[in-house]
Write a protein that holds these residues in place. Sequence first.
Motif, PDB file in Angstrom:
ATOM      1  N   CYS A   1     -29.580   3.265 -44.851  1.00 37.75           N
ATOM      2  CA  CYS A   1     -30.806   4.052 -44.842  1.00 37.75           C
ATOM      3  C   CYS A   1     -31.709   3.569 -45.956  1.00 37.75           C
ATOM      4  O   CYS A   1     -31.274   2.913 -46.888  1.00 37.75           O
ATOM      5  CB  CYS A   1     -30.497   5.533 -45.025  1.00 37.75           C
ATOM      6  SG  CYS A   1     -29.611   6.224 -43.635  1.00 37.75           S
ATOM      7  N   ARG A   2     -32.955   3.948 -45.877  1.00 42.70           N
ATOM      8  CA  ARG A   2     -33.907   3.507 -46.888  1.00 42.70           C
ATOM      9  C   ARG A   2     -33.644   4.230 -48.198  1.00 42.70           C
ATOM     10  O   ARG A   2     -33.063   5.309 -48.209  1.00 42.70           O
ATOM     11  CB  ARG A   2     -35.333   3.735 -46.410  1.00 42.70           C
ATOM     12  CG  ARG A   2     -35.737   5.175 -46.316  1.00 42.70           C
ATOM     13  CD  ARG A   2     -37.165   5.274 -45.801  1.00 42.70           C
ATOM     14  NE  ARG A   2     -37.555   6.654 -45.747  1.00 42.70           N
ATOM     15  CZ  ARG A   2     -38.084   7.327 -46.756  1.00 42.70           C
ATOM     16  NH1 ARG A   2     -38.294   6.744 -47.906  1.00 42.70           N
ATOM     17  NH2 ARG A   2     -38.405   8.588 -46.632  1.00 42.70           N
TER      18      ARG A   2
ATOM     19  N   ASP B 232     -35.196   8.781 -41.154  1.00 47.08           N
ATOM     20  CA  ASP B 232     -35.075   9.128 -42.569  1.00 47.08           C
ATOM     21  C   ASP B 232     -34.461  10.513 -42.747  1.00 47.08           C
ATOM     22  O   ASP B 232     -33.622  10.726 -43.627  1.00 47.08           O
ATOM     23  CB  ASP B 232     -36.446   9.067 -43.248  1.00 47.08           C
ATOM     24  CG  ASP B 232     -36.974   7.647 -43.360  1.00 47.08           C
ATOM     25  OD1 ASP B 232     -36.181   6.695 -43.206  1.00 47.08           O
ATOM     26  OD2 ASP B 232     -38.186   7.493 -43.589  1.00 47.08           O
TER      27      ASP B 232
ATOM     28  N   SER C 182     -30.932  11.240 -44.562  1.00 51.93           N
ATOM     29  CA  SER C 182     -30.863  12.232 -45.641  1.00 51.93           C
ATOM     30  C   SER C 182     -29.815  13.291 -45.316  1.00 51.93           C
ATOM     31  O   SER C 182     -29.006  13.674 -46.169  1.00 51.93           O
ATOM     32  CB  SER C 182     -32.238  12.873 -45.835  1.00 51.93           C
ATOM     33  OG  SER C 182     -32.181  13.894 -46.772  1.00 51.93           O
TER      34      SER C 182
END
Length: 169
Positions: free
Chosen positions: A3-4, A45, A49
């Motif tokens: 993930c970013r 995202d 999260s």
Amino acid sequence: MACRPPDSGSYTVVIIPLRTSLCSLDALRFYLWVKRLRDLEKEKDALCSGLEILEKARLWYLQRLEENRARQDNTKSKSGVGSCQEGAAEARSCLLRSRIQRVNGSLGSVMSEPNVSSSTSLPDAVADSDLRWHNTVLTQEVSDKNRQISMLELEKDALLEQLNELQAH
């Protein structure tokens, strides 16, 4: 996890101008395509999260399970009437249990949520949303009542302990 990074909170959208007017069908399609890509990126995202939070929650749950087992073993090895400290711990345990049940219910409803792309009509979605809100309110009321019951049980235990002391004298 792929993930970013959590620090990057912004999104970059690149708009490539079309040779046709903004009112054209191609321009509208392109705009909707870019918007959909942006929405999918935001969803990804949010999912990443959530996955990070679930991983932390999993560890937290495992730690609480170990603590619970230790308290069970400790309780089994003790005998007699509990103290006021144990009553307060019981009230905290009840509060924690109700919060955990609320979280578990929320996660269950997220996982059983029908796909957004399914063919549910808007009135059905609104009715479902209203039912979920009503369920949340009722769940909160039950949690509040559980807290009140726990406090009353603590009071009762303290009064019984005082009565036992007075009868012993």
